[in-house]
Each structure stands twice: as C-alpha cells, then as structure tokens.
Design an enzyme around this catalytic site. Structure first.
Site, PDB file in Angstrom:
ATOM      1  N   ASP A 112       0.785  -1.265  -0.009  1.00 24.06           N
ATOM      2  CA  ASP A 112       0.021  -0.147  -0.115  1.00 24.06           C
ATOM      3  C   ASP A 112       0.894   1.235  -0.239  1.00 24.06           C
ATOM      4  O   ASP A 112       1.679   1.482   0.770  1.00 24.06           O
ATOM      5  CB  ASP A 112      -0.706   0.140   1.179  1.00 24.06           C
ATOM      6  CG  ASP A 112      -1.788  -1.178   1.211  1.00 24.06           C
ATOM      7  OD1 ASP A 112      -1.445  -2.245   0.827  1.00 24.06           O
ATOM      8  OD2 ASP A 112      -2.893  -0.872   1.929  1.00 24.06           O
ATOM      9  N   ARG A 131     -13.098  -6.134  10.266  1.00 24.17           N
ATOM     10  CA  ARG A 131     -13.688  -5.187   9.182  1.00 24.17           C
ATOM     11  C   ARG A 131     -15.381  -5.204   9.156  1.00 24.17           C
ATOM     12  O   ARG A 131     -15.716  -4.624   8.184  1.00 24.17           O
ATOM     13  CB  ARG A 131     -12.846  -5.751   7.877  1.00 24.17           C
ATOM     14  CG  ARG A 131     -11.512  -5.434   8.031  1.00 24.17           C
ATOM     15  CD  ARG A 131     -10.771  -5.779   6.801  1.00 24.17           C
ATOM     16  NE  ARG A 131      -9.383  -5.632   6.657  1.00 24.17           N
ATOM     17  CZ  ARG A 131      -8.538  -4.396   6.786  1.00 24.17           C
ATOM     18  NH1 ARG A 131      -9.184  -3.262   6.443  1.00 24.17           N
ATOM     19  NH2 ARG A 131      -7.147  -4.633   6.572  1.00 24.17           N
ATOM     20  N   ASP A 184      -6.235   7.126  -1.996  1.00 24.81           N
ATOM     21  CA  ASP A 184      -7.011   7.387  -0.853  1.00 24.81           C
ATOM     22  C   ASP A 184      -6.101   7.647   0.481  1.00 24.81           C
ATOM     23  O   ASP A 184      -4.908   7.207   0.844  1.00 24.81           O
ATOM     24  CB  ASP A 184      -8.067   6.353  -0.319  1.00 24.81           C
ATOM     25  CG  ASP A 184      -9.298   6.291  -0.997  1.00 24.81           C
ATOM     26  OD1 ASP A 184      -9.672   7.340  -1.619  1.00 24.81           O
ATOM     27  OD2 ASP A 184      -9.939   5.211  -1.335  1.00 24.81           O
ATOM     28  N   ARG A 185      -6.717   8.424   1.505  1.00 22.72           N
ATOM     29  CA  ARG A 185      -6.059   8.962   2.849  1.00 22.72           C
ATOM     30  C   ARG A 185      -4.914  10.093   2.387  1.00 22.72           C
ATOM     31  O   ARG A 185      -4.875  10.829   3.193  1.00 22.72           O
ATOM     32  CB  ARG A 185      -5.718   7.434   3.658  1.00 22.72           C
ATOM     33  CG  ARG A 185      -6.780   6.778   3.873  1.00 22.72           C
ATOM     34  CD  ARG A 185      -6.209   5.635   5.073  1.00 22.72           C
ATOM     35  NE  ARG A 185      -7.294   4.542   5.062  1.00 22.72           N
ATOM     36  CZ  ARG A 185      -8.256   4.771   6.054  1.00 22.72           C
ATOM     37  NH1 ARG A 185      -8.485   5.847   6.909  1.00 22.72           N
ATOM     38  NH2 ARG A 185      -9.049   3.569   6.191  1.00 22.72           N
ATOM     39  N   HIS A 220      -1.195   4.454  -0.630  1.00 20.01           N
ATOM     40  CA  HIS A 220      -2.148   5.346  -0.044  1.00 20.01           C
ATOM     41  C   HIS A 220      -2.103   6.634  -0.244  1.00 20.01           C
ATOM     42  O   HIS A 220      -2.122   7.811   0.601  1.00 20.01           O
ATOM     43  CB  HIS A 220      -2.558   5.155   1.375  1.00 20.01           C
ATOM     44  CG  HIS A 220      -3.761   3.816   1.488  1.00 20.01           C
ATOM     45  ND1 HIS A 220      -4.729   3.788   1.126  1.00 20.01           N
ATOM     46  CD2 HIS A 220      -3.318   2.730   2.273  1.00 20.01           C
ATOM     47  CE1 HIS A 220      -5.435   2.591   1.402  1.00 20.01           C
ATOM     48  NE2 HIS A 220      -4.259   2.137   2.210  1.00 20.01           N
ATOM     49  N   ASN A 240      -8.587  -2.816  -2.713  1.00 20.98           N
ATOM     50  CA  ASN A 240     -10.096  -2.750  -2.154  1.00 20.98           C
ATOM     51  C   ASN A 240     -10.140  -1.025  -2.167  1.00 20.98           C
ATOM     52  O   ASN A 240     -11.422  -0.680  -1.965  1.00 20.98           O
ATOM     53  CB  ASN A 240     -10.057  -3.116  -0.518  1.00 20.98           C
ATOM     54  CG  ASN A 240      -9.383  -2.399   0.527  1.00 20.98           C
ATOM     55  OD1 ASN A 240      -8.111  -2.501   0.343  1.00 20.98           O
ATOM     56  ND2 ASN A 240     -10.097  -1.708   1.285  1.00 20.98           N
ATOM     57  N   HIS A 241      -9.250  -0.190  -2.157  1.00 18.56           N
ATOM     58  CA  HIS A 241      -9.706   1.069  -2.264  1.00 18.56           C
ATOM     59  C   HIS A 241      -9.569   1.495  -3.706  1.00 18.56           C
ATOM     60  O   HIS A 241      -9.704   2.895  -3.962  1.00 18.56           O
ATOM     61  CB  HIS A 241      -8.303   2.040  -1.708  1.00 18.56           C
ATOM     62  CG  HIS A 241      -8.810   2.198  -0.179  1.00 18.56           C
ATOM     63  ND1 HIS A 241      -9.323   3.091   0.498  1.00 18.56           N
ATOM     64  CD2 HIS A 241      -8.312   1.383   0.964  1.00 18.56           C
ATOM     65  CE1 HIS A 241      -9.545   3.089   1.652  1.00 18.56           C
ATOM     66  NE2 HIS A 241      -8.839   2.099   2.037  1.00 18.56           N
ATOM     67  N   ASP A 257      -4.303  -0.383  -3.270  1.00 19.90           N
ATOM     68  CA  ASP A 257      -4.184   0.758  -2.542  1.00 19.90           C
ATOM     69  C   ASP A 257      -3.111   1.801  -2.965  1.00 19.90           C
ATOM     70  O   ASP A 257      -2.193   2.163  -1.910  1.00 19.90           O
ATOM     71  CB  ASP A 257      -4.242   0.395  -0.940  1.00 19.90           C
ATOM     72  CG  ASP A 257      -5.545  -0.478  -0.714  1.00 19.90           C
ATOM     73  OD1 ASP A 257      -6.298  -0.707  -1.285  1.00 19.90           O
ATOM     74  OD2 ASP A 257      -5.694  -0.613   0.490  1.00 19.90           O
ATOM     75  N   HIS A 276      -2.640  -4.590   2.382  1.00 24.45           N
ATOM     76  CA  HIS A 276      -3.785  -4.281   2.959  1.00 24.45           C
ATOM     77  C   HIS A 276      -3.513  -3.869   4.251  1.00 24.45           C
ATOM     78  O   HIS A 276      -4.810  -3.240   5.056  1.00 24.45           O
ATOM     79  CB  HIS A 276      -4.838  -5.587   2.804  1.00 24.45           C
ATOM     80  CG  HIS A 276      -6.056  -5.363   2.955  1.00 24.45           C
ATOM     81  ND1 HIS A 276      -6.922  -4.393   2.685  1.00 24.45           N
ATOM     82  CD2 HIS A 276      -7.035  -6.197   3.841  1.00 24.45           C
ATOM     83  CE1 HIS A 276      -7.996  -4.394   3.011  1.00 24.45           C
ATOM     84  NE2 HIS A 276      -8.189  -5.653   3.491  1.00 24.45           N
ATOM     85  N   HIS A 315      -3.899  -8.247  -3.077  1.00 24.65           N
ATOM     86  CA  HIS A 315      -3.921  -7.257  -2.241  1.00 24.65           C
ATOM     87  C   HIS A 315      -4.464  -7.820  -0.483  1.00 24.65           C
ATOM     88  O   HIS A 315      -3.792  -7.348   0.332  1.00 24.65           O
ATOM     89  CB  HIS A 315      -4.777  -6.058  -2.596  1.00 24.65           C
ATOM     90  CG  HIS A 315      -4.927  -5.055  -1.609  1.00 24.65           C
ATOM     91  ND1 HIS A 315      -4.128  -4.189  -1.447  1.00 24.65           N
ATOM     92  CD2 HIS A 315      -5.854  -4.857  -0.821  1.00 24.65           C
ATOM     93  CE1 HIS A 315      -4.153  -3.530  -0.517  1.00 24.65           C
ATOM     94  NE2 HIS A 315      -5.581  -3.534  -0.091  1.00 24.65           N
TER      95      HIS A 315
END
Length: 308
Positions: A66, A224, A99-100, A68, A128-129, A96, A252, A177
């Site tokens: 990730d 989750r 995002d963030r 991000h 998943n993002h 990923d 992840h 992922h």
C-alpha cells in the site's frame, strides 16, 4: 501501444522527469491524463484476472505494498528499487495506490504511466481502495475534483475496474492485495476465472481484496465487519499446498516493521506507506524476489528493504 518507450504524460518525458515534475507540484494537463487513463483501461482489460509473470533467473521483482497517496514514500520506493528496465528490473504494485494521502493523483499517475510504458516489467494489482465507494469516503474523489474534474474521476474509475486481481510469480508465489478465499478447495484456475469490470467485487474476488491473516487457526470473523473472514496459518498452508505454491504475498494492513510473516511462513504482508497517515510510526518495506534457478522461487530468493 504499451511498451512503446514513451510516457503519455508531459509530452513523452522520462520516468525520472515525471517523478521530478510531480514532486515539484507540476500536474500534467487534463487532456494527457484522460488519454493515459483511457489507454490504461483498455490495456488492463486486455490482461487476465490472474496475471502470470515469469521472472528470469537473477532478475529482481520488487513487490510494493500500500502507498495510499503518500508520494514521498513512492519516491523512497523508487530509490530502493530503481526504475523498471525491460527484462532486467521489474516491479509489482499490490493495490491501494490511492485514498487517505494527499497526493493520490500523483502516485497513481506514476504507476499507470509506468505500467503502460513497461508492460512486461511493471504490474499492478487492484486493491480494495481502487473502488468508487472507498474513493468517495476516503478522499480520492475530492482530490481528483480539486485537481481535475468529474470526467477525470470517471476515467479513473473505468481504469480501476479493469485492474487484475492477482499476480502469480514463477508459478510459486501468489500476490494479492488482501488475502485468501474464505472456502477451501479454491484453485488458481478458479481465481483466473473470476469476473471483473464492476465497481463491486464479490465472492472469492472480494476475499482477495479484503481478507486478513491471523495467527489463530481457522477462519474467525474479521473486525472489518460484514461476512469477511480472517484466515489462519492452517488455511494458508492448505491453499499453498493444494496449489503448489511457496507462499502468498499480500498487503492491505499496516506492518510495523514494513513486513510481517504469518506463523508458518506461508503468508507474507508487505506494506509500503511508512508512517501511515502521518501518525502510525511504522516502517515501509519493499520485498525483493530474485529467482536463483529455473525451478520456481525458493524461500532464500526473498528479501526486504525497509525505510522510514
């Protein structure tokens, strides 16, 4: 065409120049970005759901977890791995990308441009993002709207929907992922047959994006929520044994040392967003796979570089 030796952005700049311009705060024109995204969507759609990669003996494949939207961490990764070179230096970015972090656009533009130019040496898995709902909740949509437009955001979604879900390295290491399927008996051929192209990924495909390992045997419920399950060392052992794998690599979730082996060393987490969201205090890591022979990947062919 993928691999034609020219980046789409900034009129055909080098990878190093692309990174330098983005680091200086210069964004490519909207028209070039949309052209890149349209070409990437078509290219990703042409790939199988399970991409099989054959890494030659002695050639490194660098697996990146990730990011991000943390552009500084992408720069650190590229300093460690070097830029891709066809047949001599390979990279796999394991989802990923966005995002963030505040520079998700810059991160994903570099990855998409490299994947298109170096189609035999740069590989991307969906995370998943890379979905509309997560982008709306965790910042990527707002970032794209601020830097470009709604049309550009839609082009990003079209490309995300076509990303492969898994990569198989030398028939020995499966890279996804999230994690492993929530039922036993799943074969690599089943993963290769999974549909893609939608905003939502269901069934085993969702497991590949969302599941996490645990050191507890079995498949306990995941924190989750929903019906997502964790998977224990016994699950990883059976899956690898049934499919003739050395191990699985996933990302992840934060690993404080940048990487972490599940008990039994059949499942490895690699996470590359150092000091995640500016406060986690974790190291980032890059995993290096350098096959030492023609008989698949061995445990001694895997090593790591960490950074803060």
């Amino acid at each position: 065409m993928p691999g034609d030796g020219r980046l789409v952005l900034f009129g055909g700049c080098s990878p190093a120049d692309l990174v330098a311009r983005l680091a200086a705060g210069v964004l490519p024109p909207a028209g070039e970005v949309q052209e890149l995204l349209r070409r990437c969507a078509g290219y990703f759609e042409s790939l199988p759901t399970l991409v099989e990669v054959n890494v030659p003996t002695g050639v490194p494949l660098h697996v990146v977890g990730d990011l991000h939207g943390q552009f500084a961490e992408l720069v650190s990764v590229l300093k460690i791995s070097g830029f891709p070179v066809q047949g001599r230096n390979m990279l796999l970015f394991n989802g990923d990308f966005v995002d963030r972090g505040r520079q998700s656009v810059e991160v994903v533009l570099v990855l998409f441009a490299l994947a298109l130019q170096f189609s035999g040496s740069v590989f991307l898995n969906r995370g998943n993002h890379e979905t509309r709902a997560m982008n709306r909740a965790y910042g990527f949509e707002d970032e794209v709207l601020a830097k470009y437009s709604k049309d550009t955001f839609e082009e990003f979604q079209s490309a995300f929907r076509q990303l492969p879900l898994a990569t198989l390295v030398n028939r020995s290491v499966l890279v996804v992922h999230g994690g492993l399927p929530s039922t036993d008996g799943v074969r690599l051929s089943d993963l290769a047959a999974l549909p893609r192209g939608g905003d939502l990924v269901r069934g085993a495909g969702r497991d590949l994006l969302w599941a996490d390992p645990t050191d507890q045997d079995g498949r306990p419920p995941s924190q989750r929520g929903g019906d997502i399950r964790l998977f224990g060392p016994d699950v990883s052992e059976r899956f690898c044994r049934d499919n003739g794998l050395l191990c699985c690599i996933r990302s992840h979730e934060v690993a404080m040392r940048g990487y972490a082996w599940q008990r039994g060393q059949r499942c490895l987490t690699v996470f590359s967003a150092a000091n995640y969201v500016g406060r986690a205090g974790n190291l980032g890591a890059v995993c290096h796979i350098v096959p030492s022979g023609d008989s698949g990947v061995k445990a001694t062919d895997i090593s790591f570089t960490t950074f803060d």
